[in-house]
Design a protein around this motif. Structure first.
Motif, PDB file in Angstrom:
ATOM      1  N   ILE A 140      -3.940  -3.528  13.013  1.00 16.82           N
ATOM      2  CA  ILE A 140      -3.938  -3.399  11.557  1.00 16.82           C
ATOM      3  C   ILE A 140      -2.605  -3.821  10.957  1.00 16.82           C
ATOM      4  N   SER A 141      -1.498  -3.533  11.609  1.00 22.27           N
ATOM      5  CA  SER A 141      -0.203  -3.949  11.068  1.00 22.27           C
ATOM      6  C   SER A 141      -0.083  -5.466  11.049  1.00 22.27           C
ATOM      7  N   ASP A 142      -0.673  -6.126  12.037  1.00 25.02           N
ATOM      8  CA  ASP A 142      -0.658  -7.594  12.065  1.00 25.02           C
ATOM      9  C   ASP A 142      -1.441  -8.163  10.889  1.00 25.02           C
ATOM     10  N   LEU A 143      -2.598  -7.571  10.605  1.00 21.01           N
ATOM     11  CA  LEU A 143      -3.404  -8.034   9.482  1.00 21.01           C
ATOM     12  C   LEU A 143      -2.699  -7.762   8.151  1.00 21.01           C
ATOM     13  N   ARG A 144      -2.004  -6.642   8.067  1.00 23.67           N
ATOM     14  CA  ARG A 144      -1.254  -6.348   6.849  1.00 23.67           C
ATOM     15  C   ARG A 144      -0.143  -7.379   6.625  1.00 23.67           C
ATOM     16  N   GLN A 145       0.524  -7.761   7.708  1.00 21.57           N
ATOM     17  CA  GLN A 145       1.582  -8.766   7.588  1.00 21.57           C
ATOM     18  C   GLN A 145       1.015 -10.096   7.104  1.00 21.57           C
TER      19      GLN A 145
ATOM     20  N   LYS B 232      -1.683 -13.051   0.103  1.00 21.34           N
ATOM     21  CA  LYS B 232      -2.119 -12.470  -1.172  1.00 21.34           C
ATOM     22  C   LYS B 232      -1.747 -13.394  -2.337  1.00 21.34           C
ATOM     23  N   ASP B 233      -2.737 -13.721  -3.153  1.00 25.07           N
ATOM     24  CA  ASP B 233      -2.563 -14.574  -4.336  1.00 25.07           C
ATOM     25  C   ASP B 233      -2.094 -15.983  -3.990  1.00 25.07           C
ATOM     26  N   ARG B 234      -2.322 -16.386  -2.742  1.00 27.42           N
ATOM     27  CA  ARG B 234      -1.997 -17.749  -2.328  1.00 27.42           C
ATOM     28  C   ARG B 234      -3.229 -18.391  -1.705  1.00 27.42           C
ATOM     29  N   LYS B 235      -3.196 -19.703  -1.573  1.00 24.97           N
ATOM     30  CA  LYS B 235      -4.307 -20.442  -0.991  1.00 24.97           C
ATOM     31  C   LYS B 235      -3.866 -21.139   0.296  1.00 24.97           C
ATOM     32  N   ILE B 236      -4.782 -21.170   1.234  1.00 26.57           N
ATOM     33  CA  ILE B 236      -4.533 -21.891   2.479  1.00 26.57           C
ATOM     34  C   ILE B 236      -4.578 -23.386   2.192  1.00 26.57           C
ATOM     35  N   ALA B 237      -3.675 -24.106   2.816  1.00 30.30           N
ATOM     36  CA  ALA B 237      -3.540 -25.537   2.558  1.00 30.30           C
ATOM     37  C   ALA B 237      -4.822 -26.294   2.897  1.00 30.30           C
ATOM     38  N   LYS B 238      -5.038 -27.367   2.154  1.00 33.12           N
ATOM     39  CA  LYS B 238      -6.176 -28.248   2.406  1.00 33.12           C
ATOM     40  C   LYS B 238      -6.093 -28.772   3.840  1.00 33.12           C
ATOM     41  N   ASN B 239      -7.239 -28.887   4.483  1.00 31.02           N
ATOM     42  CA  ASN B 239      -7.344 -29.405   5.857  1.00 31.02           C
ATOM     43  C   ASN B 239      -6.800 -28.442   6.916  1.00 31.02           C
ATOM     44  N   VAL B 240      -6.572 -27.175   6.538  1.00 36.08           N
ATOM     45  CA  VAL B 240      -6.191 -26.155   7.512  1.00 36.08           C
ATOM     46  C   VAL B 240      -7.320 -25.137   7.613  1.00 36.08           C
TER      47      VAL B 240
ATOM     48  N   GLN C  85     -13.559  -2.826  15.848  1.00 35.61           N
ATOM     49  CA  GLN C  85     -14.369  -2.446  14.688  1.00 35.61           C
ATOM     50  C   GLN C  85     -13.609  -1.492  13.762  1.00 35.61           C
ATOM     51  N   GLU C  86     -12.846  -0.576  14.347  1.00 32.52           N
ATOM     52  CA  GLU C  86     -12.080   0.376  13.544  1.00 32.52           C
ATOM     53  C   GLU C  86     -11.028  -0.347  12.710  1.00 32.52           C
ATOM     54  N   ILE C  87     -10.372  -1.332  13.314  1.00 29.46           N
ATOM     55  CA  ILE C  87      -9.374  -2.123  12.594  1.00 29.46           C
ATOM     56  C   ILE C  87     -10.050  -2.944  11.504  1.00 29.46           C
ATOM     57  N   TYR C  88     -11.201  -3.516  11.818  1.00 27.34           N
ATOM     58  CA  TYR C  88     -11.995  -4.279  10.836  1.00 27.34           C
ATOM     59  C   TYR C  88     -12.313  -3.399   9.625  1.00 27.34           C
ATOM     60  N   LEU C  89     -12.789  -2.182   9.897  1.00 26.93           N
ATOM     61  CA  LEU C  89     -13.152  -1.260   8.820  1.00 26.93           C
ATOM     62  C   LEU C  89     -11.939  -0.862   7.999  1.00 26.93           C
ATOM     63  N   GLN C  90     -10.824  -0.603   8.659  1.00 31.14           N
ATOM     64  CA  GLN C  90      -9.596  -0.241   7.944  1.00 31.14           C
ATOM     65  C   GLN C  90      -9.124  -1.394   7.058  1.00 31.14           C
ATOM     66  N   ALA C  91      -9.203  -2.609   7.590  1.00 32.63           N
ATOM     67  CA  ALA C  91      -8.810  -3.784   6.809  1.00 32.63           C
ATOM     68  C   ALA C  91      -9.712  -3.955   5.590  1.00 32.63           C
ATOM     69  N   MET C  92     -10.989  -3.617   5.758  1.00 36.19           N
ATOM     70  CA  MET C  92     -11.928  -3.690   4.642  1.00 36.19           C
ATOM     71  C   MET C  92     -11.555  -2.669   3.570  1.00 36.19           C
ATOM     72  N   LYS C  93     -11.267  -1.434   3.996  1.00 32.00           N
ATOM     73  CA  LYS C  93     -10.916  -0.373   3.051  1.00 32.00           C
ATOM     74  C   LYS C  93      -9.645  -0.708   2.267  1.00 32.00           C
ATOM     75  N   GLU C  94      -8.712  -1.389   2.922  1.00 34.55           N
ATOM     76  CA  GLU C  94      -7.441  -1.716   2.283  1.00 34.55           C
ATOM     77  C   GLU C  94      -7.507  -2.991   1.446  1.00 34.55           C
ATOM     78  N   GLY C  95      -8.652  -3.656   1.454  1.00 32.97           N
ATOM     79  CA  GLY C  95      -8.785  -4.880   0.679  1.00 32.97           C
ATOM     80  C   GLY C  95      -8.212  -6.114   1.349  1.00 32.97           C
ATOM     81  N   LEU C  96      -7.868  -6.012   2.630  1.00 33.80           N
ATOM     82  CA  LEU C  96      -7.267  -7.148   3.321  1.00 33.80           C
ATOM     83  C   LEU C  96      -8.264  -8.284   3.526  1.00 33.80           C
ATOM     84  N   LEU C  97      -9.521  -7.917   3.810  1.00 32.50           N
ATOM     85  CA  LEU C  97     -10.530  -8.952   4.034  1.00 32.50           C
ATOM     86  C   LEU C  97     -10.733  -9.781   2.769  1.00 32.50           C
ATOM     87  N   GLU C  98     -10.694  -9.115   1.623  1.00 33.74           N
ATOM     88  CA  GLU C  98     -10.832  -9.839   0.356  1.00 33.74           C
ATOM     89  C   GLU C  98      -9.678 -10.820   0.161  1.00 33.74           C
TER      90      GLU C  98
END
Length: 418
Positions: free
Chosen positions: A302-307, A313-321, A330-343
């Motif tokens: 989860i700390s890796d996903l937060r980093q 956040k508020d940025r876009k991935i470069a074209k062609n990347v 699954q627990e990390i996935y759910l935590q990331a969802m709750k924190e809005g990281l997946l969005e």
């Protein structure tokens, strides 16, 4: 003569008052581990010996490498393991829906902890040293013997001591630390040695930083990596670990082949260039990249996903990347969802995968074409590791991987944020 942390754990599990480097011992095991690639090999060896699992509660089988099943062969591997687990009444069998990447999942589930002696048919089993355990990878035949007897033989390793001081600067992580160390000593610099970490600087490392460091001890050739189980480790284990932690610390007169001091405050974002983890750099020319992978047993917590989300956040991935984010469980996935990281990831233009080792070993979910370059938070960048033999892998932290995704070239987080 005194003993190191590793030697004390091995002595206790061998029922001996002390052990010395190079001594051959037979030790009792607290847990044995296999995955969807290595378990079927061990199962076939057990069948040849007409053997059965001695302690079903001390076996963990995690379907993570080619799952969800990428093809017929992968499906058959999992079916073989599932039927074995049912037959031998294995409690800790993890498949799609319950599964995760094994070296993130087992600590999360409380199956490994301080003072344990653990073997796994996967080289990155050394991850659990972050919790003060002796854990190491073995071959599938040794695993089969371990499941049948509850024991394994070891040659007691000599040790290297890494004394850490200071604290990591902004945008520098445990991944940068272990890449720095491997760059310094080489991929065989700790060959069949225990890498033992100590010093005041440990207090500045999160448990996830420690998991990352120990995970990649094998990339320096080490038998294991280990931290003392301090307040940070015990806090992680509290209300999670299924057994009582047993704490070990090295004796003052323990013998080390070498002591290396590292000032964490002097470290910089570090990248391992192709095609070895020791080929590390902190400065580089413009390097165009085509794919980013954030995940794996090294950096999918989860700390890796937060980093990564902090940079995206508020940025876009470069074209062609192509950017692929893989929560490790699954627990990390759910935590990331709750924190809005997946969005954040999806709005930036990344995809989010179910937990899987997938692209790390060139399995699925991100195979590289000829000439493509990938910045990855995984642990190996060997020739052809993630796909075509002419593709290239650059190992980095989540901060660096995310920054590279935004700029479309190998970049540090500071280049994006400052």
């Amino acid at each position: 003569m005194g003993m190191t942390m590793t030697q004390k754990i091995l002595a206790a599990h061998a029922g001996l008052p002390s052990v010395t480097a190079g001594q051959l011992i037979e030790a009792q095991l607290d847990l044995t581990l296999a995955n969807d690639i290595t378990a079927p090999v061990a199962i076939r060896e057990m069948e040849k010996a007409c053997g059965h699992v001695l302690h079903p509660d001390k076996v963990a089988l995690v379907m993570d490498h080619f799952t969800p099943n990428k093809d017929i062969k992968a499906a058959c591997q999992v079916k073989c393991t599932r039927e074995f687990a049912d037959r031998e009444r294995i409690e800790h069998f993890f498949d799609v829906g319950r599964m995760g990447i094994e070296h993130a999942l087992l600590p999360e589930q409380g199956l490994v902890g301080a003072g344990d002696c653990i073997i796994g048919a996967d080289s990155h089993t050394c991850t659990y040293g972050a919790l003060g355990a002796f854990s190491t990878g073995v071959g599938s035949t040794d695993l089969a013997a371990g499941m049948m007897t509850g024991k394994c033989w070891f040659k007691v390793p000599a040790a290297l001591r890494f004394v850490l001081k200071g604290a990591l600067p902004k945008y520098v992580t445990g991944k940068d630390l272990i890449l720095h160390i491997i760059g310094m000593i080489g991929v065989d610099g700790a060959l069949y040695r225990s890498m033992e970490f100590t010093g005041e600087g440990i207090k500045s490392l999160s448990i996830d930083d420690r998991f990352t460091v120990c995970n990649m001890a094998i990339e320096a050739g080490a038998k294991n990596g280990i931290f003392p189980a301090d307040e940070i480790a015990l806090s992680y284990l509290k209300n999670r670990f299924r057994r009582k932690p047993v704490l070990y610390s090295a004796d003052e007169d323990a013998e080390y082949e070498k002591t290396i001091e590292i000032d964490l405050s002097e470290l910089k974002p570090t990248v391992a260039f192709p095609h070895l983890p020791e080929n590390t750099k902190t400065e580089w020319d413009e390097t165009i990249v085509h794919q980013i992978v954030i995940g794996s047993c090294t950096n999918g917590r989860i700390s890796d996903l937060r980093q990564a989300a902090e940079i995206l956040k508020d940025r876009k991935i470069a074209k062609n990347v192509r950017a692929i984010v893989i929560p490790a469980t699954q627990e990390i996935y759910l935590q990331a969802m709750k924190e809005g990281l997946l969005e954040i990831f999806i709005q930036a233009g990344a995809i989010v995968s179910t937990p899987t080792c997938g692209p790390c070993l060139g399995g699925h979910m991100g195979i590289l074409a000829d000439g493509e370059r990938c910045v990855s938070t995984t642990n190996r960048n060997f020739v052809g590791r993630m796909g075509h033999i002419t593709s290239e892998i650059y190992l980095a932290s989540p901060y660096t991987a995310a920054a590279s995704a935004v700029l479309g070239r190998l970049a540090t987080a500071a280049e994006v944020t400052e």
